[in-house]
Design a protein around this motif. Structure first.
Motif: not given
Length: 71
Positions: A27-38
């Protein structure tokens, strides 16, 4: 008045605790990836495009963080 204690962290079972840890890391990696994409998508916009949507370039990190971690 009676009080009861509930165990909410997955119990004492080692395999359950490990599975819980793996899920939290995913979940933390998914949130970090979403942050980076945005963040990347907003950074790629021109100043004119950012102005059209009412975003200042200095606010991009805050907007990406809000999107990824607070939604």
């Amino acid at each position: 008045m009676a009080h009861t204690a509930t165990l909410t962290h997955g119990g004492f079972n080692l395999s359950a605790r490990f599975a819980n840890l793996v899920e939290r890391v995913k979940a933390a990696r998914a949130r970090a990836a979403e942050y980076q994409r945005t963040y990347t998508e907003l950074q790629r916009l021109t100043n004119r495009e950012l102005d059209d949507i009412g975003v200042r370039r200095c606010d991009i990190a805050d907007i990406a963080r809000e999107h990824a971690y607070c939604s």
